[in-house]
Design a protein around this motif. Structure first.
Motif, PDB file in Angstrom:
ATOM      1  N   ARG A 283       0.818  -1.212   0.000  1.00 36.76           N
ATOM      2  CA  ARG A 283       0.000   0.000   0.000  1.00 36.76           C
ATOM      3  C   ARG A 283       0.853   1.263   0.000  1.00 36.76           C
ATOM      4  O   ARG A 283       0.494   2.272  -0.631  1.00 36.76           O
ATOM      5  N   ALA A 284       1.999   1.214   0.701  1.00 38.43           N
ATOM      6  CA  ALA A 284       2.857   2.398   0.827  1.00 38.43           C
ATOM      7  C   ALA A 284       3.389   2.830  -0.539  1.00 38.43           C
ATOM      8  O   ALA A 284       3.588   4.024  -0.786  1.00 38.43           O
ATOM      9  N   HIS A 285       3.575   1.853  -1.438  1.00 40.26           N
ATOM     10  CA  HIS A 285       4.073   2.165  -2.781  1.00 40.26           C
ATOM     11  C   HIS A 285       3.146   3.122  -3.522  1.00 40.26           C
ATOM     12  O   HIS A 285       3.581   3.898  -4.366  1.00 40.26           O
ATOM     13  N   ARG A 286       1.852   3.033  -3.229  1.00 42.57           N
ATOM     14  CA  ARG A 286       0.872   3.845  -3.955  1.00 42.57           C
ATOM     15  C   ARG A 286       0.844   5.292  -3.457  1.00 42.57           C
ATOM     16  O   ARG A 286       0.186   6.151  -4.061  1.00 42.57           O
ATOM     17  N   GLY A 287       1.517   5.539  -2.339  1.00 40.09           N
ATOM     18  CA  GLY A 287       1.698   6.912  -1.877  1.00 40.09           C
ATOM     19  C   GLY A 287       0.487   7.505  -1.177  1.00 40.09           C
ATOM     20  O   GLY A 287      -0.517   6.834  -0.946  1.00 40.09           O
ATOM     21  N   GLY A 288       0.602   8.793  -0.814  1.00 37.32           N
ATOM     22  CA  GLY A 288      -0.445   9.485  -0.078  1.00 37.32           C
ATOM     23  C   GLY A 288       0.018   9.812   1.324  1.00 37.32           C
ATOM     24  O   GLY A 288       1.134   9.448   1.734  1.00 37.32           O
ATOM     25  N   LYS A 289      -0.831  10.515   2.057  1.00 39.37           N
ATOM     26  CA  LYS A 289      -0.538  10.841   3.462  1.00 39.37           C
ATOM     27  C   LYS A 289      -1.100   9.698   4.310  1.00 39.37           C
ATOM     28  O   LYS A 289      -2.289   9.701   4.656  1.00 39.37           O
ATOM     29  N   LEU A 290      -0.249   8.736   4.596  1.00 40.40           N
ATOM     30  CA  LEU A 290      -0.712   7.471   5.167  1.00 40.40           C
ATOM     31  C   LEU A 290      -0.357   7.360   6.649  1.00 40.40           C
ATOM     32  O   LEU A 290       0.605   7.970   7.127  1.00 40.40           O
ATOM     33  N   ALA A 291      -1.152   6.546   7.339  1.00 41.68           N
ATOM     34  CA  ALA A 291      -0.905   6.313   8.771  1.00 41.68           C
ATOM     35  C   ALA A 291      -1.281   4.884   9.129  1.00 41.68           C
ATOM     36  O   ALA A 291      -2.102   4.259   8.448  1.00 41.68           O
ATOM     37  N   ILE A 292      -0.654   4.385  10.185  1.00 42.36           N
ATOM     38  CA  ILE A 292      -1.157   3.177  10.838  1.00 42.36           C
ATOM     39  C   ILE A 292      -1.559   3.554  12.259  1.00 42.36           C
ATOM     40  O   ILE A 292      -1.016   4.504  12.848  1.00 42.36           O
ATOM     41  N   VAL A 293      -2.536   2.827  12.779  1.00 39.74           N
ATOM     42  CA  VAL A 293      -2.988   3.032  14.154  1.00 39.74           C
ATOM     43  C   VAL A 293      -2.716   1.744  14.927  1.00 39.74           C
ATOM     44  O   VAL A 293      -3.059   0.644  14.473  1.00 39.74           O
ATOM     45  N   VAL A 294      -2.066   1.909  16.069  1.00 37.44           N
ATOM     46  CA  VAL A 294      -1.623   0.761  16.850  1.00 37.44           C
ATOM     47  C   VAL A 294      -2.107   0.914  18.290  1.00 37.44           C
ATOM     48  O   VAL A 294      -1.917   1.967  18.903  1.00 37.44           O
ATOM     49  N   ASP A 295      -2.744  -0.133  18.799  1.00 40.22           N
ATOM     50  CA  ASP A 295      -3.138  -0.165  20.207  1.00 40.22           C
ATOM     51  C   ASP A 295      -1.887  -0.391  21.066  1.00 40.22           C
ATOM     52  O   ASP A 295      -0.834  -0.784  20.547  1.00 40.22           O
ATOM     53  N   LEU A 296      -1.996  -0.160  22.360  1.00 43.05           N
ATOM     54  CA  LEU A 296      -0.811  -0.327  23.216  1.00 43.05           C
ATOM     55  C   LEU A 296      -0.756  -1.686  23.911  1.00 43.05           C
ATOM     56  O   LEU A 296       0.098  -2.509  23.611  1.00 43.05           O
ATOM     57  N   ASP A 297      -1.654  -1.901  24.877  1.00 41.37           N
ATOM     58  CA  ASP A 297      -1.495  -3.079  25.740  1.00 41.37           C
ATOM     59  C   ASP A 297      -1.840  -4.369  25.007  1.00 41.37           C
ATOM     60  O   ASP A 297      -2.897  -4.490  24.387  1.00 41.37           O
ATOM     61  N   GLU A 298      -0.900  -5.289  25.054  1.00 42.27           N
ATOM     62  CA  GLU A 298      -0.986  -6.587  24.355  1.00 42.27           C
ATOM     63  C   GLU A 298      -1.003  -6.403  22.835  1.00 42.27           C
ATOM     64  O   GLU A 298      -1.389  -7.303  22.094  1.00 42.27           O
ATOM     65  N   THR A 299      -0.583  -5.207  22.380  1.00 43.82           N
ATOM     66  CA  THR A 299      -0.378  -4.989  20.944  1.00 43.82           C
ATOM     67  C   THR A 299       1.034  -4.434  20.732  1.00 43.82           C
ATOM     68  O   THR A 299       1.887  -5.143  20.210  1.00 43.82           O
ATOM     69  N   ALA A 300       1.272  -3.182  21.134  1.00 49.10           N
ATOM     70  CA  ALA A 300       2.634  -2.637  21.044  1.00 49.10           C
ATOM     71  C   ALA A 300       3.489  -3.119  22.212  1.00 49.10           C
ATOM     72  O   ALA A 300       4.688  -3.353  22.072  1.00 49.10           O
ATOM     73  N   LEU A 301       2.856  -3.227  23.386  1.00 46.10           N
ATOM     74  CA  LEU A 301       3.572  -3.582  24.615  1.00 46.10           C
ATOM     75  C   LEU A 301       2.957  -4.824  25.254  1.00 46.10           C
ATOM     76  O   LEU A 301       1.735  -5.003  25.225  1.00 46.10           O
TER      77      LEU A 301
ATOM     78  N   THR B 265       3.671   6.182  30.033  1.00 41.90           N
ATOM     79  CA  THR B 265       3.447   5.474  28.768  1.00 41.90           C
ATOM     80  C   THR B 265       4.467   5.904  27.719  1.00 41.90           C
ATOM     81  O   THR B 265       5.037   5.067  27.011  1.00 41.90           O
ATOM     82  N   GLU B 266       4.729   7.200  27.642  1.00 45.13           N
ATOM     83  CA  GLU B 266       5.747   7.680  26.691  1.00 45.13           C
ATOM     84  C   GLU B 266       7.125   7.115  27.037  1.00 45.13           C
ATOM     85  O   GLU B 266       7.862   6.683  26.146  1.00 45.13           O
ATOM     86  N   ALA B 267       7.455   7.122  28.320  1.00 55.43           N
ATOM     87  CA  ALA B 267       8.763   6.593  28.742  1.00 55.43           C
ATOM     88  C   ALA B 267       8.883   5.119  28.379  1.00 55.43           C
ATOM     89  O   ALA B 267       9.924   4.662  27.890  1.00 55.43           O
ATOM     90  N   ASN B 268       7.791   4.371  28.592  1.00 53.35           N
ATOM     91  CA  ASN B 268       7.811   2.939  28.289  1.00 53.35           C
ATOM     92  C   ASN B 268       7.967   2.708  26.775  1.00 53.35           C
ATOM     93  O   ASN B 268       8.765   1.880  26.337  1.00 53.35           O
ATOM     94  N   LEU B 269       7.214   3.461  25.989  1.00 56.54           N
ATOM     95  CA  LEU B 269       7.290   3.287  24.529  1.00 56.54           C
ATOM     96  C   LEU B 269       8.695   3.607  24.017  1.00 56.54           C
ATOM     97  O   LEU B 269       9.243   2.886  23.175  1.00 56.54           O
ATOM     98  N   ARG B 270       9.275   4.677  24.546  1.00 59.15           N
ATOM     99  CA  ARG B 270      10.630   5.058  24.124  1.00 59.15           C
ATOM    100  C   ARG B 270      11.636   3.980  24.494  1.00 59.15           C
ATOM    101  O   ARG B 270      12.457   3.569  23.679  1.00 59.15           O
ATOM    102  N   ALA B 271      11.541   3.490  25.751  1.00 59.28           N
ATOM    103  CA  ALA B 271      12.466   2.440  26.204  1.00 59.28           C
ATOM    104  C   ALA B 271      12.298   1.164  25.376  1.00 59.28           C
ATOM    105  O   ALA B 271      13.250   0.415  25.175  1.00 59.28           O
ATOM    106  N   ALA B 272      11.082   0.948  24.893  1.00 59.07           N
ATOM    107  CA  ALA B 272      10.810  -0.253  24.096  1.00 59.07           C
ATOM    108  C   ALA B 272      11.280  -0.101  22.656  1.00 59.07           C
ATOM    109  O   ALA B 272      11.263  -1.070  21.896  1.00 59.07           O
ATOM    110  N   GLY B 273      11.697   1.099  22.275  1.00 52.58           N
ATOM    111  CA  GLY B 273      12.253   1.299  20.941  1.00 52.58           C
ATOM    112  C   GLY B 273      11.311   1.919  19.930  1.00 52.58           C
ATOM    113  O   GLY B 273      11.646   2.005  18.749  1.00 52.58           O
ATOM    114  N   TYR B 274      10.153   2.362  20.391  1.00 53.83           N
ATOM    115  CA  TYR B 274       9.172   2.936  19.457  1.00 53.83           C
ATOM    116  C   TYR B 274       9.436   4.421  19.208  1.00 53.83           C
ATOM    117  O   TYR B 274       9.922   5.139  20.086  1.00 53.83           O
TER     118      TYR B 274
END
Ligand SMILES: [Mg+2]
Length: 234
Positions: free
Chosen positions: A71-89, A160-169
């Motif tokens: 999808r990214a190849h087709r271009g545009g102002k694109l975004a993904i939405v990611v949940d936090l608990d049991e998804t990102a962390l 939450t920001e500190a945790n995400l940063r420490a996790a590499g996001y």
């Protein structure tokens, strides 16, 4: 809203407990499908410890990755939405310490338990769920914005920001729910927040979460549901 979620979760637990005497009585007949609480916990532990939980997450993330690449190849102002608990962390250390029971308040004593959820979040020690971290990194490499959207309350932003940063996001936006919320479900909060992201001109191409309530309500081209054998958020 969290309180409502927690209350409902507790009610589910109570419902299971209330059923137990009948479950025991029916066990000999072979007609009672609900496992005992210890058996249910054993099955969850086995699912996690066997590596199947991790493998199931990786399989879903791979599908999201494939779509994002194409999808990214087709271009545009694109975004993904990611949940936090049991998804990102992953909150596995706290879930394990509580033998997969739910404890909201009180201190978090690891690894012995009990571990209160709020105290655990404030420790900011959750590890990344690696296939999701890889997905977020790929998005950024392809010029796709990453928005985190969570039912965690606004008062937990700093931890939450500190945790995400420490996790590499790294991310473009982190949307937490207001400390005082009037919607009845997570979906009622999250879908309008995705709408707001699209109103900023983004097209949300991928929405990933571990709950149906992370994904319901539209405003995403594709949704990806990760497994969560631990809890249910309506
Ligand atoms: Mg979640």
């Amino acid at each position: 809203m969290r309180a409502q979620f927690l209350m409902r979760r507790r009610l589910v637990g109570l419902a299971i407990l209330a059923l137990l005497p009948f479950g025991g009585g029916c066990a000999g007949t072979g007609h009672w499908a609900t496992p005992s609480l210890p058996e249910a916990k054993r099955q969850v532990g086995e699912y996690v410890d066997s590596g199947r939980y991790e493998a199931d997450i990786a399989a879903v993330a791979e599908k999201a990755r494939t779509y994002l690449e194409s999808r990214a190849h087709r271009g545009g102002k694109l975004a993904i939405v990611v949940d936090l608990d049991e998804t990102a962390l992953s909150n596995l250390p706290s879930l394990r310490a509580n033998d997969y029971g739910f404890i909201g308040a009180g201190p978090c004593d690891l690894p012995r338990g009990p571990c209160g959820l709020a105290a655990w979040i404030m420790m900011a020690k959750a590890e990344p769920i690696k296939p999701v971290l890889a997905l977020a990194e790929l998005a950024r490499q392809r010029g796709v914005a990453v928005f985190f959207l969570t039912g965690r309350p606004e008062r937990m932003r700093a931890a939450t920001e500190a945790n995400l940063r420490a996790a590499g996001y790294a991310w473009t936006g982190l949307i937490l729910r207001p400390d005082v919320l009037t919607t009845r479900s997570a979906a009622e909060f999250k879908a309008p927040e995705r709408k707001k992201i699209e109103e900023q001109g983004y097209t949300i191409i991928v929405n990933v979460g571990d709950q149906a309530s992370d994904l319901d309500g539209g405003f995403a081209e594709k949704t990806y549901k990760l497994p969560n054998p631990f809890y249910l958020i309506p």
